[in-house]
Design a protein around this motif. Structure first.
Motif, short mmCIF file in Angstrom:
data_model
loop_
_atom_site.label_atom_id
_atom_site.label_comp_id
_atom_site.label_asym_id
_atom_site.label_seq_id
_atom_site.Cartn_x
_atom_site.Cartn_y
_atom_site.Cartn_z
N CYS A 99 0.83 -1.20 0.00
CA CYS A 99 0.00 0.00 0.00
C CYS A 99 0.87 1.26 0.00
O CYS A 99 0.65 2.17 -0.80
CB CYS A 99 -0.92 -0.02 1.22
SG CYS A 99 -1.94 1.45 1.42
N MET A 100 1.87 1.28 0.89
CA MET A 100 2.72 2.47 0.97
C MET A 100 3.48 2.69 -0.33
O MET A 100 3.53 3.82 -0.84
CB MET A 100 3.70 2.36 2.13
CG MET A 100 4.65 3.56 2.19
SD MET A 100 5.87 3.44 3.48
CE MET A 100 5.04 4.32 4.77
N ASN A 101 4.06 1.64 -0.86
CA ASN A 101 4.84 1.79 -2.10
C ASN A 101 3.95 2.29 -3.24
O ASN A 101 4.39 3.11 -4.06
CB ASN A 101 5.49 0.46 -2.46
CG ASN A 101 6.62 0.09 -1.51
OD1 ASN A 101 7.24 0.96 -0.90
ND2 ASN A 101 6.87 -1.20 -1.34
N GLY A 102 2.72 1.81 -3.27
CA GLY A 102 1.79 2.26 -4.31
C GLY A 102 1.45 3.73 -4.17
O GLY A 102 1.41 4.47 -5.17
N ILE A 103 1.21 4.17 -2.94
CA ILE A 103 0.88 5.59 -2.71
C ILE A 103 2.08 6.47 -3.05
O ILE A 103 1.93 7.51 -3.72
CB ILE A 103 0.45 5.81 -1.24
CG1 ILE A 103 -0.87 5.10 -0.96
CG2 ILE A 103 0.30 7.31 -0.95
CD1 ILE A 103 -1.27 5.11 0.52
N LEU A 104 3.27 6.07 -2.60
CA LEU A 104 4.47 6.88 -2.85
C LEU A 104 4.76 7.00 -4.34
O LEU A 104 5.18 8.06 -4.83
CB LEU A 104 5.67 6.29 -2.11
CG LEU A 104 5.59 6.32 -0.58
CD1 LEU A 104 6.86 5.74 0.04
CD2 LEU A 104 5.35 7.73 -0.06
N LYS A 105 4.52 5.91 -5.08
CA LYS A 105 4.76 5.94 -6.52
C LYS A 105 3.82 6.94 -7.20
O LYS A 105 4.22 7.71 -8.08
CB LYS A 105 4.56 4.54 -7.10
CG LYS A 105 4.97 4.42 -8.56
CD LYS A 105 4.91 2.97 -9.03
CE LYS A 105 5.36 2.86 -10.48
NZ LYS A 105 5.30 1.46 -10.96
N LYS A 106 2.55 6.94 -6.76
CA LYS A 106 1.58 7.87 -7.35
C LYS A 106 1.85 9.31 -6.92
O LYS A 106 1.59 10.25 -7.66
CB LYS A 106 0.16 7.44 -6.96
CG LYS A 106 -0.27 6.16 -7.67
CD LYS A 106 -1.74 5.85 -7.45
CE LYS A 106 -2.14 4.64 -8.27
NZ LYS A 106 -3.58 4.32 -8.15
N LEU A 107 2.37 9.48 -5.70
CA LEU A 107 2.70 10.83 -5.23
C LEU A 107 3.80 11.45 -6.09
O LEU A 107 3.84 12.67 -6.27
CB LEU A 107 3.12 10.80 -3.76
CG LEU A 107 1.99 10.76 -2.73
CD1 LEU A 107 2.56 10.56 -1.33
CD2 LEU A 107 1.14 12.03 -2.77
N GLU A 108 4.70 10.61 -6.60
CA GLU A 108 5.78 11.13 -7.46
C GLU A 108 5.21 11.82 -8.69
O GLU A 108 5.73 12.85 -9.13
CB GLU A 108 6.71 9.98 -7.86
CG GLU A 108 7.62 9.51 -6.73
CD GLU A 108 8.58 8.43 -7.18
OE1 GLU A 108 8.70 8.22 -8.41
OE2 GLU A 108 9.19 7.79 -6.31
N SER A 109 4.13 11.28 -9.22
CA SER A 109 3.51 11.90 -10.41
C SER A 109 2.84 13.22 -10.06
O SER A 109 2.54 14.04 -10.94
CB SER A 109 2.49 10.94 -11.04
OG SER A 109 1.41 10.71 -10.15
N GLU A 110 2.60 13.45 -8.74
CA GLU A 110 2.02 14.71 -8.27
C GLU A 110 3.09 15.69 -7.79
O GLU A 110 2.77 16.79 -7.34
CB GLU A 110 1.03 14.44 -7.13
CG GLU A 110 -0.18 13.62 -7.52
CD GLU A 110 -1.16 14.40 -8.38
OE1 GLU A 110 -1.05 15.66 -8.43
OE2 GLU A 110 -2.04 13.78 -8.99
N GLY A 111 4.35 15.27 -7.87
CA GLY A 111 5.44 16.17 -7.51
C GLY A 111 6.01 15.96 -6.12
O GLY A 111 6.92 16.69 -5.71
#
Length: 699
Positions: A99-111
């Motif tokens: 879950c954490m890795n998935g959220i962090l990966k998507k956060l990268e696309s948000e900057g």
């Protein structure tokens, strides 16, 4: 005849709590939520789990060490419960990491990104090196561990690095050390506002500066959890404040109950550490992500990315408290029931502040359990005391994890001249009550507030709670007796209009359930609470179900009652609502009772019913009663935020087969917004209209 004491009829308390925290984790997994909102739920999950290990797991370990065999209605032994907990959490750990890795990966696309030291550019490394020398090096603690340097004491929730070093001059010499990272340092170092570098990544780059003459071979981050339950021998407590202060110091030194290590923690590093700490092997958790999930709040609170959180709702002050009329005058005309956070907590703060300034007010009496760090209410009480009013405050020093804060407030209140009570021997005072006495026309008139939540303006914006304001003589006279009980000596402690635990609430609850059972299929119970554990109450609910009573339970957390058991609980439905707000109110509806509606500070747990001072209040005002019932029915119909308890103890998200989405949180926000926008003339009929349309038709 079915034996209602059969252990198979009960869910285990600890596993039920873990199921609750899993529901929190599912919020973090919900891809329909904004990214930082999901990260927030991950932080809440971690904070919850820390407290669970500090208190519940530590307690089970003590029971096991003491040779206690049976400790719960389901008859699992402490050792069996510990095994189940460890199995559950080790399996869930992979879900957390994914879950954490998935959220962090998507956060990268948000900057927003979390980067290790080795992954940043040269300019950023230069900044980080300077940051280390100026902000970390002076306060960090490198500790050698050998025959002449004993293994250090590590306080509860200590975080740091385990390092293996090699002598630069003699490569045959290898040594181990510990680097403690003090809590005064931020968990993540911010590069501008969108890049976060874990502090252990930076510290690892400077290990050789901390241990000159040695080369780093390998390292791993670690975090320890200790038993944090304070035991106070009140019989021996001549000075309760002093005893409690000593207890707070001992909390940092309790037995170690959990060790978390980073992914670099190989067997050699873990064995070195555990030779000195002796943590049981199944209480060691190796994480392939960052330790200390609760530290994610640092990222969640980034104001530059507020758009990645659920849009905040501003609580509303609604009629009849939205005008300039003196609040005491309003309460003389009518009772008022507020439902926070949709309705603002500001009127409660204003009530205390007004009382502090009003020259006709002669006394203020109040219970404080968790008031927050910068409490306007406590400041108003101090001001009232300094101006000569009689101020009596029951500050519960045993409020877990708020003891230190409450000590500070207690001393400040005493200094202002208030009469401060530190608790009742053998009990926690968990009731939420205020009583104001005022001169009016040459006589004394009293005004009361009774609530389901704490006097904390900060949490009132995210916790759902009920506030009941009244000047009814039958209630205020009971509250006078209640405060006399707190300040004096009483063997009876019985009230007439209100109900007080430990002597009155449980018998009253059992009586209310039994009364519905006598009505059979015409009986109905809706109960909203945080936890349902008490065996006698559960058995009474089972009997009511057997009699045909329709029972809806809205239980946020622990539920030891089992649903769907043939001949026992077919008529009982249990849901748990998790969403934007923390469901915290204790609210009850009994169809065939004369009063019908009650609010309370007490959950249906042995500790609340038998070991705490709590209050249960009947809501007899017709408008307040109708409002409460409709809120309960709305939540029973929620098909968006609700999870339903299954017969095997698991929970399933309710499948929405309806055309209409019923999200109780957003519907109640809409309700508050519409009334707040209405003109004074429209507000009264609009309330009725909204109650009909929002609560009834959509339900």
């Amino acid at each position: 005849m079915i034996n209602l004491k059969n252990p198979s009829l009960y869910n285990n308390r600890e596993i039920s709590w873990l199921q609750f925290n899993t529901r929190v984790l599912k919020q973090a997994q919900d891809e329909s939520l904004p990214l930082l909102e999901r990260l927030k739920f991950l932080a809440i999950y971690g904070t919850n789990l820390d407290e669970f290990y500090m208190i519940r797991v530590a307690g089970l370990k003590k029971l096991f060490a003491a040779g206690i065999i049976v400790s719960s209605a389901d008859k699992l032994t402490p050792l069996e419960q510990l095994r189940e907990i460890r199995k559950y959490l080790h399996q869930e750990q992979q879900v957390v990491e994914h879950c954490m890795n998935g959220i962090l990966k998507k956060l990268e696309s948000e900057g927003i990104s979390i980067k290790l030291y080795k992954d940043v550019n040269q300019h950023q490394r230069h900044y980080l090196n300077r940051y280390f020398n100026e902000n970390i090096y002076p306060v960090i603690i490198p500790i050698a561990v050998d025959a002449t340097h004993p293994f250090p004491h590590l306080n509860n929730l200590s975080f740091g690095l385990i390092v293996k070093l090699q002598d630069s001059d003699n490569t045959a010499i290898e040594r181990f050390g510990i680097i403690r990272v003090p809590r005064v340092l931020e968990r993540f170092i911010e590069l501008e506002y969108d890049i976060y570098v874990p502090i252990e990544s930076l510290v690892a780059e400077h290990v050789e500066d901390l241990f000159p003459g040695y080369t780093l071979i390998k390292f791993a981050s670690f975090r320890v959890t200790r038993n944090a339950d304070i035991e106070i021998e009140e019989e021996e407590a001549d000075d309760f404040l002093e005893i409690l202060e000593e207890g707070l110091k001992l909390r940092r030194k309790g037995a170690m109950v959990r060790l978390e290590v980073g992914s670099d923690g190989d067997e050699e590093i873990v064995n070195f550490f555990n030779r000195h700490t002796n943590v049981y092997k199944d209480d060691i958790y190796k994480f392939h992500t960052f330790l200390n999930l609760s530290s994610l709040w640092q990222i969640v609170s980034n104001k530059h990315f507020a758009h990645l959180l659920t849009e905040p709702f501003k609580p509303k002050t609604l009629p009849p408290l939205d005008n300039s009329e003196n609040i005491f005058t309003t309460l003389e005309k009518q009772d008022v029931l507020l439902y926070h956070p949709y309705e603002s907590f500001d009127p409660i703060v204003k009530l205390i502040q007004t009382a502090a300034k009003d020259p006709d007010v002669v006394s203020i009496k109040m219970t404080l359990y968790r008031s927050g760090t910068d409490s306007p209410i406590v400041k108003a009480l101090m001001s009232a005391s300094e101006s000569g009013k009689q101020v009596t405050v029951m500050v519960e020093l045993k409020a877990r994890f708020d003891e230190e804060n409450n000590l500070i407030w207690a001393k400040a209140l005493e200094k202002s001249g208030a009469h401060v009570i530190y608790g009742i021997k053998g009990f926690k005072v968990h009731a939420k009550a205020t009583l104001i006495t005022r001169r009016k026309n040459g006589k004394l008139k009293q005004y009361a507030h009774l609530g389901t939540g704490n006097y904390n303006p900060a949490t009132s914006k995210i916790y759902t709670d009920m506030s009941y304001l009244t000047s009814k003589d039958e209630i205020t006279s009971d509250m006078t007796r209640f405060f006399h009980f707190l300040t004096g000596f009483s063997k009876k402690g019985k009230l007439d209009e209100l109900y007080m635990s430990p002597s009155q609430i449980k018998p009253k609850v059992l009586s209310l359930i039994q009364n519905e059972a006598r009505k059979g299929a015409n009986g109905e119970i809706i109960a909203k609470l945080n936890s349902l554990v008490d065996e006698d109450v559960i058995r009474a609910l089972y009997k009511a179900s057997q009699a045909g009573v329709k029972i809806n339970l809205i239980v946020r957390g622990i539920c030891c009652l089992k649903t769907g058991i043939e001949g026992v609980s077919e008529n009982i439905r249990v849901i748990s609502i998790l969403g934007k707000y923390l469901e915290h109110s204790r609210t009850f509806y009994f169809k065939n009772d004369e009063a019908g509606v009650y609010i309370s500070s007490a959950d249906w747990m042995p500790r609340n019913l038998m070991r705490r001072i709590e209050l249960l209040t009947a809501i007899k005002d017709k408008t307040a009663k109708e409002k409460t019932i409709q809120i309960l029915r709305l939540q029973c119909a929620d098909n968006t935020l609700a999870h339903e308890l299954q017969s095997d103890g698991s929970y399933k998200k309710i499948k929405n087969d309806r055309v209409k989405n019923i999200n109780s949180h957003t519907l109640l926000e809409d309700y508050a917004n519409k009334i707040a926008k209405a003109s004074p003339k429209e507000s009264a009929p609009l309330v009725q209209e909204l109650m009909a349309n929002i609560f009834k038709e959509e339900v």
